[in-house]
Design an enzyme around this catalytic site. Structure first.
Site, PDB file in Angstrom:
ATOM      1  N   ILE A 222       0.856  -1.137  -0.204  1.00  0.00           N
ATOM      2  CA  ILE A 222       0.115   0.067   0.012  1.00  0.00           C
ATOM      3  C   ILE A 222       0.971   1.181  -0.037  1.00  0.00           C
ATOM      4  CG2 ILE A 222      -1.852   1.316   1.093  1.00  0.00           C
ATOM      5  CD1 ILE A 222      -2.786  -1.235   2.476  1.00  0.00           C
ATOM      6  N   PRO A 223       1.150   1.747  -1.211  1.00  0.00           N
ATOM      7  CA  PRO A 223       2.373   2.501  -1.466  1.00  0.00           C
ATOM      8  C   PRO A 223       2.160   4.118  -0.637  1.00  0.00           C
ATOM      9  CG  PRO A 223       0.973   2.472  -3.450  1.00  0.00           C
ATOM     10  CD  PRO A 223       0.365   1.561  -2.226  1.00  0.00           C
ATOM     11  N   CYS A 224       2.309   4.361   0.445  1.00  0.00           N
ATOM     12  CA  CYS A 224       2.268   5.499   0.987  1.00  0.00           C
ATOM     13  C   CYS A 224       3.625   6.264   1.182  1.00  0.00           C
ATOM     14  CB  CYS A 224       2.263   5.248   2.619  1.00  0.00           C
ATOM     15  SG  CYS A 224       3.115   4.332   3.286  1.00  0.00           S
ATOM     16  N   HIS A 225       4.718   5.650   0.450  1.00  0.00           N
ATOM     17  CA  HIS A 225       6.104   6.105   0.215  1.00  0.00           C
ATOM     18  C   HIS A 225       5.806   7.050  -0.937  1.00  0.00           C
ATOM     19  CE1 HIS A 225       6.053   2.417  -2.192  1.00  0.00           C
ATOM     20  NE2 HIS A 225       6.456   3.292  -3.041  1.00  0.00           N
ATOM     21  N   ARG A 226       4.833   6.950  -1.716  1.00  0.00           N
ATOM     22  CA  ARG A 226       4.524   7.874  -3.043  1.00  0.00           C
ATOM     23  C   ARG A 226       3.833   8.951  -2.442  1.00  0.00           C
ATOM     24  NH1 ARG A 226       2.373   2.556  -6.709  1.00  0.00           N
ATOM     25  NH2 ARG A 226       4.433   1.472  -6.463  1.00  0.00           N
TER      26      ARG A 226
END
Length: 254
Positions: A222-226
């Site tokens: 779940i790409p919260c780093h984006r």
DNA sequence: ACCAACGCCGTAA
DNA sequence: TTACGGCGTTGGT
């Protein structure tokens, strides 16, 4: 090898692309996280990305680069937790450093990284897992199939491999809305907290979105780093800015 | 049920 | 850099 590059970056006023070059060199030698640590620790400026380049990434048209990760959301109910068994495994050799993965029979319920290489039961990861699901029974189980599959994936030995993951997580309606929105950010693209708010029709909730993204139970997939700050700073990250930078750098190269 | 405090923010000055 | 508004969630009454 990349030490030299980092020094020259410190001398100049470094920009995103230069940082990414360093990360690229680092990834060739298999240590993108180490490089990110050095970038971050030695100079705070290194986590600030230059506005034109970040603009490019944020405004980049989707999606020449599609996701190869498919996430299915399976909602967990707090009332079921006393009857739930959670299996967890520590791992040490992902591209983004050591971490902890956990799952129920229905899906992955936790994935986090620890840049201090302290992935064990005394780590912040284990505390997070057991606090989050405190009613459940947690057992260490290294041979869990889905864990092995994901740990293997996180080594990225095979390029652009597809993977389907079912996540079984706890959350409010709002949190699910935000986390699902994250999975719609194409790989190799960045967005901001306020843009997420606009997308879910709550343009003033960016502060709450930050809080919610900080509680993302499944790092990377779940790409919260984006999601970065609107001012071009990389923003905060629960598992440390170094890991966030490593993920953004890694995706910009792959 | 209520309220205060908190958090991967944004922006104005 | 600092200050403050604004928004869901949480944990205390």
């Amino acid at each position: 090898m990349f030490k030299k590059s980092i020094k020259s970056l410190m001398a100049n006023n470094n920009h995103t692309l230069e940082i990414l070059n360093v990360l690229k060199e680092a990834s060739l030698s298999g240590s993108i996280l180490d490089a990110s640590k050095k970038l971050n620790v030695s100079n705070k400026q290194f986590i600030k990305v230059e506005s034109n380049n970040i603009k490019k990434l944020v405004n980049k048209e989707s999606s020449e680069c599609s996701n190869n990760v498919t996430i299915k959301f399976q909602r967990m109910l707090r009332s079921n937790l006393p009857d739930t068994i959670i299996k967890y495994s520590f791992f040490n050799d992902s591209v983004f450093g050591p971490g902890l993965i956990a799952s129920t029979d229905s899906g992955v319920c936790f994935l986090g990284f620890d840049e201090t290489a302290n992935a064990n039961t005394s780590s912040i990861l284990y505390k997070d897992l057991t606090k989050r699901y405190f009613e459940a029974a947690c057992f260490q189980e290294e041979s869990t199939k889905i864990h092995l599959q994901i740990i293997d994936y996180l080594k990225f030995e095979e390029k652009n491999k597809d993977i389907d993951i079912t996540v079984n997580i706890l959350g409010t309606d709002f949190q699910f809305e935000v986390w699902k929105e994250l999975t719609r950010i194409p790989k190799n693209k960045l967005t901001t907290y306020s843009k997420i708010g606009i997308n879910i029709a709550k343009p003033k909730s960016f502060r709450a979105i930050g809080t919610t993204i900080g509680k993302n139970p499944i790092a990377y997939f779940i790409p919260c780093h984006r999601v970065i700050s609107a001012d071009g700073n990389i923003g905060n990250f629960r598992w440390g800015s170094n890991v966030k930078m490593a993920m953004i750098g890694w995706e910009s190269l792959n």
